[in-house]
Enzyme design. Structure first.
Site, PDB file in Angstrom:
ATOM      1  N   HIS A 156       0.840  -1.229   0.000  1.00 38.28           N
ATOM      2  CA  HIS A 156       0.000   0.000   0.000  1.00 38.28           C
ATOM      3  C   HIS A 156       0.864   1.263   0.000  1.00 38.28           C
ATOM      4  CE1 HIS A 156      -3.355  -2.685   1.250  1.00 38.28           C
ATOM      5  NE2 HIS A 156      -2.418  -3.238   1.995  1.00 38.28           N
ATOM      6  N   SER A 277      16.035  21.478 -15.208  1.00 34.45           N
ATOM      7  CA  SER A 277      14.880  22.323 -15.488  1.00 34.45           C
ATOM      8  C   SER A 277      15.368  23.624 -16.101  1.00 34.45           C
ATOM      9  CB  SER A 277      14.139  22.596 -14.180  1.00 34.45           C
ATOM     10  OG  SER A 277      13.416  23.810 -14.261  1.00 34.45           O
ATOM     11  N   LYS A 283      17.169  21.373 -10.103  1.00 32.84           N
ATOM     12  CA  LYS A 283      16.459  20.146 -10.443  1.00 32.84           C
ATOM     13  C   LYS A 283      17.248  19.122 -11.245  1.00 32.84           C
ATOM     14  CE  LYS A 283      12.387  19.472 -10.485  1.00 32.84           C
ATOM     15  NZ  LYS A 283      11.041  19.398 -11.037  1.00 32.84           N
TER      16      LYS A 283
END
Ligand code: ARG
Length: 463
Positions: A156, A277, A283
């Site tokens: 999960h 980015s 990034k």
């Protein structure tokens, strides 16, 4: 311009309609298969005395010249010749004169195109299998280095129990093993020759279908000429096997995307597989993994498209079937590209074993250990579960983990707890002790690795 089938027509199609119906823009990918198929066919025509053997030889020669030109990228295709078959026939006639027109004796584009497709997929499925094997080898390589790297296992997407990182990687090895087997198994239905089925009914010429099949390296021939020209099941199977494989890749891609995020921070992908980015300097985006996850969409789409195209199609050939190609070509390229990139990504990634180790000390994934411990001491498992559940809740309220509790605090919830519990609760120990067959215990994982290596080794040179 005069059409190969123009005799019955009094009017040429408008150019844009001609373009709409043409397949040359994409079926030129079959150029080598088409030449190969034609060579086998015309050799057979000569051998059977259907055309004079000098003509057969001339045509073979002409076709070999066209092959040379195709290799050198010198063939110029034209939309007015509709498809690869008519383009090559026209070029052949230009090359060797009207005798080139004898090539199509006892054959139709219907068995011709089916033959090309079989030849093409037979090759490409083997290449795809090679790349699956490469990715499996990369997974094994990383697994070898990480048998004792302990990291959180999830259900999960919640921390469940600590596992060996190698165990997690090897789960993908076995997934890919099934993919490999599916492709391999599909080969026997690709490896069949439709050539000689002609338009649909066979031919009045005394052809030898077994001879052409043998020339082309096919193991058998279609038993029914109508089935031979209408069957596209082998394309559906390829798309289906590819869909499942790329679905598996999308799952691993998703894991890589999660693991390389700040939130998980378990791996760092090599720079080659990431991009920055244009606005945020900090990034490093896992572009290749995202792209592969995304590409599963188009492959599954082609499968749906192909099934829908043949649904309800009466026998035998229908022009609808020309729609079988673009999806197949694109799937071949997508699969090979994705598998290749993935193998590199797995091989070059940095595994942050220290972060993994720290993280398993900062969760409750050792709670099952305590419950099992109590159960082993004779407390019914349900009761043990309840005791540990309460302890976990206590810890959450206090802002600590099970291993932060003192022996007295533990004993307050159950007197049967003894000093040895601290070893039992250690995540590493928890992994090590899961020694059931196929479990994550280090001994089991080492055995599993051996089995995986043996699978790969047995396959060397198999295809
Ligand atoms: N370009 C066609 C295809 O890809 C070749 C077969 C055409 N046969 C025909 N009878 N028009 O399906």
């Amino acid at each position: 311009m005069k059409k190969a089938w123009g005799g019955r027509f009094s009017k040429s199609p408008e150019q844009w309609i001609e373009e709409f119906g043409a397949s040359i823009s994409f079926d030129q990918e079959l150029v080598f298969e088409d030449i190969e198929g034609s060579i086998a066919h015309v050799k057979m025509l000569g051998k059977m005395g259907i055309i004079p053997s000098e003509d057969s030889e001339k045509i073979v020669h002409g076709l070999l010249n066209l092959k040379e030109k195709a290799l050198a990228g010198e063939l110029e295709y034209s939309v007015s010749e509709e498809d690869i078959h008519l383009n090559l026939e026209k070029m052949l006639t230009e090359e060797i004169g009207p005798v080139g027109g004898k090539l199509h004796t006892g054959r139709s584009r219907n068995d011709q195109v089916a033959t090309d497709m079989h030849l093409y997929l037979k090759k490409q499925v083997l290449v795809t299998m090679e790349h699956i094997k490469e990715l499996q080898a990369a997974l094994v390589e990383q697994a070898e280095k990480n048998v004792e790297t302990v990291f959180p296992g999830y259900t999960h997407l919640q921390r469940a129990q600590p596992v060996s990182f190698a165990h997690h990687l090897l789960a993908y090895f076995w997934m890919l093993e099934r993919d490999y087997e599916r492709f391999q198994e599909s080969l026997k239905r690709i490896d069949i020759s439709p050539l000689g089925a002609s338009a649909l009914a066979g031919t009045t010429f005394p052809i030898d279908r077994h001879f052409t099949a043998e020339q082309l390296g096919f193991s058998s021939v279609y038993e029914n000429s109508m089935d031979a020209v209408s069957d596209r099941d082998f394309v559906v199977e390829f798309l289906s096997n590819s869909s499942l494989t790329i679905t598996h890749l999308s799952r691993l891609a998703e894991e890589f995307i999660l693991w390389s995020s700040k939130e998980f921070d378990f791996i760092e992908l090599d720079d080659t597989y990431a991009t920055g980015s244009s606005i945020m300097p900090q990034k490093k985006n896992p572009d290749m993994a995202e792209l592969i996850r995304g590409k599963s969409g188009r492959v599954i789409g082609y499968l749906m498209g192909m099934l829908t195209t043949i649904k309800g199609l009466p026998l035998t050939y229908n022009k609808d079937m020309q729609e079988d190609k673009e999806g197949m070509f694109d799937t071949v390229h997508t699969m090979i590209g994705s598998l290749k990139i993935f193998a590199g990504m797995v091989r070059t990634m940095t595994v942050k074993s220290d972060v993994m180790e720290t993280s398993v000390h900062q969760d409750f994934s050792n709670a099952t250990e305590l419950a099992d411990y109590l159960a082993a001491k004779g407390i019914p498992f349900r009761e043990a579960h309840e005791i540990v559940g309460k302890l976990v809740l206590n810890c959450i309220q206090k802002g600590c983990y099970l291993l932060d509790l003192s022996l007295e605090e533990l004993q307050a919830s159950c007197a049967k707890i003894e000093e040895d519990i601290f070893t039992i609760l250690s995540p590493r120990e928890a992994v090590k002790r899961r020694n059931s067959y196929g479990g994550t215990g280090f001994t089991q994982v080492r055995q599993q690795l051996k089995n995986a290596q043996a699978k790969l080794k047995n396959r060397l040179g198999q295809n």
